[in-house]
Design a protein around this motif. Structure first.
Motif, PDB file in Angstrom:
ATOM      1  N   UNK A  15       0.909  -1.123  -0.045  1.00 44.19           N
ATOM      2  CA  UNK A  15       0.188   0.087   0.074  1.00 44.19           C
ATOM      3  C   UNK A  15       0.851   1.244  -0.085  1.00 44.19           C
ATOM      4  N   UNK A  16       0.507   2.220  -0.974  1.00 49.24           N
ATOM      5  CA  UNK A  16       1.342   3.390  -0.957  1.00 49.24           C
ATOM      6  C   UNK A  16       0.777   4.354   0.108  1.00 49.24           C
ATOM      7  N   UNK A  17       1.597   4.705   0.885  1.00 46.60           N
ATOM      8  CA  UNK A  17       1.545   5.953   1.766  1.00 46.60           C
ATOM      9  C   UNK A  17       2.178   7.535   1.492  1.00 46.60           C
ATOM     10  N   UNK A  18       1.688   8.424   2.053  1.00 47.40           N
ATOM     11  CA  UNK A  18       2.214   9.744   1.761  1.00 47.40           C
ATOM     12  C   UNK A  18       3.945   9.508   1.999  1.00 47.40           C
ATOM     13  N   UNK A  19       4.551   8.774   2.874  1.00 48.88           N
ATOM     14  CA  UNK A  19       5.922   8.801   3.121  1.00 48.88           C
ATOM     15  C   UNK A  19       6.481   7.412   2.770  1.00 48.88           C
ATOM     16  N   UNK A  20       6.049   6.813   1.915  1.00 49.19           N
ATOM     17  CA  UNK A  20       6.699   5.553   1.297  1.00 49.19           C
ATOM     18  C   UNK A  20       5.430   4.276   1.077  1.00 49.19           C
ATOM     19  N   UNK A  21       5.608   3.239   1.317  1.00 48.73           N
ATOM     20  CA  UNK A  21       4.829   1.920   1.164  1.00 48.73           C
ATOM     21  C   UNK A  21       4.973   1.042   2.264  1.00 48.73           C
ATOM     22  N   UNK A  22       3.875   0.318   2.541  1.00 51.72           N
ATOM     23  CA  UNK A  22       3.837  -0.840   3.524  1.00 51.72           C
ATOM     24  C   UNK A  22       3.381  -1.991   3.054  1.00 51.72           C
ATOM     25  N   UNK A  23       4.080  -3.243   3.334  1.00 52.85           N
ATOM     26  CA  UNK A  23       3.705  -4.437   2.914  1.00 52.85           C
ATOM     27  C   UNK A  23       2.236  -4.710   3.495  1.00 52.85           C
ATOM     28  N   UNK A  24       1.051  -5.184   2.670  1.00 52.88           N
ATOM     29  CA  UNK A  24       0.056  -5.523   3.315  1.00 52.88           C
ATOM     30  C   UNK A  24      -0.055  -7.052   3.597  1.00 52.88           C
ATOM     31  N   UNK A  25       0.158  -7.760   2.463  1.00 49.95           N
ATOM     32  CA  UNK A  25      -0.138  -9.154   2.528  1.00 49.95           C
ATOM     33  C   UNK A  25       0.874  -9.867   1.679  1.00 49.95           C
ATOM     34  N   UNK A  26       1.117 -11.310   1.861  1.00 49.51           N
ATOM     35  CA  UNK A  26       1.851 -12.222   0.946  1.00 49.51           C
ATOM     36  C   UNK A  26       1.063 -13.333   0.706  1.00 49.51           C
ATOM     37  N   UNK A  27       0.811 -13.689  -0.466  1.00 50.54           N
ATOM     38  CA  UNK A  27       0.165 -15.092  -0.668  1.00 50.54           C
ATOM     39  C   UNK A  27       1.058 -15.996  -1.395  1.00 50.54           C
ATOM     40  N   UNK A  28       1.524 -16.756  -0.860  1.00 50.87           N
ATOM     41  CA  UNK A  28       2.497 -17.773  -1.405  1.00 50.87           C
ATOM     42  C   UNK A  28       1.722 -18.904  -2.248  1.00 50.87           C
ATOM     43  N   UNK A  29       2.315 -19.476  -3.126  1.00 50.84           N
ATOM     44  CA  UNK A  29       2.041 -20.832  -3.613  1.00 50.84           C
ATOM     45  C   UNK A  29       0.342 -20.880  -4.131  1.00 50.84           C
ATOM     46  N   UNK A  30      -0.025 -19.543  -5.044  1.00 45.85           N
ATOM     47  CA  UNK A  30      -1.107 -19.394  -5.572  1.00 45.85           C
ATOM     48  C   UNK A  30      -1.326 -20.045  -6.880  1.00 45.85           C
ATOM     49  N   UNK A  31      -2.424 -20.617  -7.407  1.00 46.52           N
ATOM     50  CA  UNK A  31      -2.380 -21.307  -8.675  1.00 46.52           C
ATOM     51  C   UNK A  31      -3.895 -20.724  -9.511  1.00 46.52           C
ATOM     52  N   UNK A  32      -3.948 -20.970 -10.762  1.00 46.67           N
ATOM     53  CA  UNK A  32      -5.013 -20.662 -11.197  1.00 46.67           C
ATOM     54  C   UNK A  32      -5.327 -19.018 -11.381  1.00 46.67           C
ATOM     55  N   UNK A  33      -6.607 -18.847 -11.229  1.00 44.66           N
ATOM     56  CA  UNK A  33      -7.172 -17.299 -11.401  1.00 44.66           C
ATOM     57  C   UNK A  33      -7.027 -16.654 -10.011  1.00 44.66           C
ATOM     58  N   UNK A  34      -5.982 -16.235  -9.618  1.00 42.58           N
ATOM     59  CA  UNK A  34      -5.733 -15.881  -8.089  1.00 42.58           C
ATOM     60  C   UNK A  34      -6.068 -14.390  -7.847  1.00 42.58           C
ATOM     61  N   UNK A  35      -6.735 -13.657  -8.753  1.00 38.04           N
ATOM     62  CA  UNK A  35      -7.110 -12.420  -8.425  1.00 38.04           C
ATOM     63  C   UNK A  35      -8.352 -12.440  -7.607  1.00 38.04           C
ATOM     64  N   UNK A  36      -9.050 -13.410  -7.582  1.00 40.64           N
ATOM     65  CA  UNK A  36     -10.231 -13.600  -6.730  1.00 40.64           C
ATOM     66  C   UNK A  36      -9.766 -13.676  -5.317  1.00 40.64           C
ATOM     67  N   UNK A  37      -8.561 -14.365  -4.827  1.00 36.99           N
ATOM     68  CA  UNK A  37      -7.815 -14.406  -3.569  1.00 36.99           C
ATOM     69  C   UNK A  37      -7.545 -13.210  -3.134  1.00 36.99           C
ATOM     70  N   UNK A  38      -6.774 -12.186  -3.893  1.00 35.92           N
ATOM     71  CA  UNK A  38      -6.324 -11.042  -3.465  1.00 35.92           C
ATOM     72  C   UNK A  38      -7.461  -9.882  -3.482  1.00 35.92           C
ATOM     73  N   UNK A  39      -8.345 -10.092  -4.423  1.00 33.36           N
ATOM     74  CA  UNK A  39      -9.296  -8.768  -4.468  1.00 33.36           C
ATOM     75  C   UNK A  39     -10.045  -8.240  -2.938  1.00 33.36           C
TER      76      UNK A  39
END
Length: 119
Positions: free
Chosen positions: A68-92
């Motif tokens: 996520x972008x913030x005013x003074x940099x960015x932060x890690x929101x999430x990590x999803x290791x080992x996804x397969x197929x249509x993974x956009x539904x997982x991160x949405x």
């Protein structure tokens, strides 16, 4: 944002280029829009936007990260290791909730700053 999950490719105006390994996701009037980012793209994530990046693994899966972008940099929101197929539904859900939360916090911050200026 409600409704069924959508493919990440449905949020962009152009097909994913071969060198794309990321997408800069922007909230737009109740929806999301994405712009493809190459691996060597800019490191800065604009405030309120989410950078999704992915790296194929040796076993045919994909490791996905969200920042996520913030005013003074960015932060890690999430990590999803080992996804397969249509993974956009997982991160949405995470992308949607975080962009909405950022918008609310931006409004609250602006209101507090204005109140402070009135004193």
């Amino acid at each position: 944002m409600s409704g069924p999950p959508v493919q990440l490719s449905a949020l962009t105006e152009v097909p994913m280029p071969a060198d794309a390994r990321g997408a800069l996701v922007t909230p737009t009037g109740g929806g999301l829009m994405a712009a493809w980012m190459p691996l060597d793209g800019p490191a800065r994530v604009p405030p309120g936007r989410v950078l999704l990046s992915w790296v194929p693994t040796s076993d045919g899966l994909v490791d996905v990260r969200a920042h996520l972008g913030l005013a003074h940099g960015h932060v890690l929101l999430a990590v999803w290791p080992g996804l397969s197929g249509e993974w956009s539904r997982v991160v949405r859900p995470t992308v949607t909730e975080v962009t909405e939360l950022h918008a609310v916090l931006r409004v609250a911050t602006t209101a507090l700053e204005r109140l402070a200026d009135c004193r």
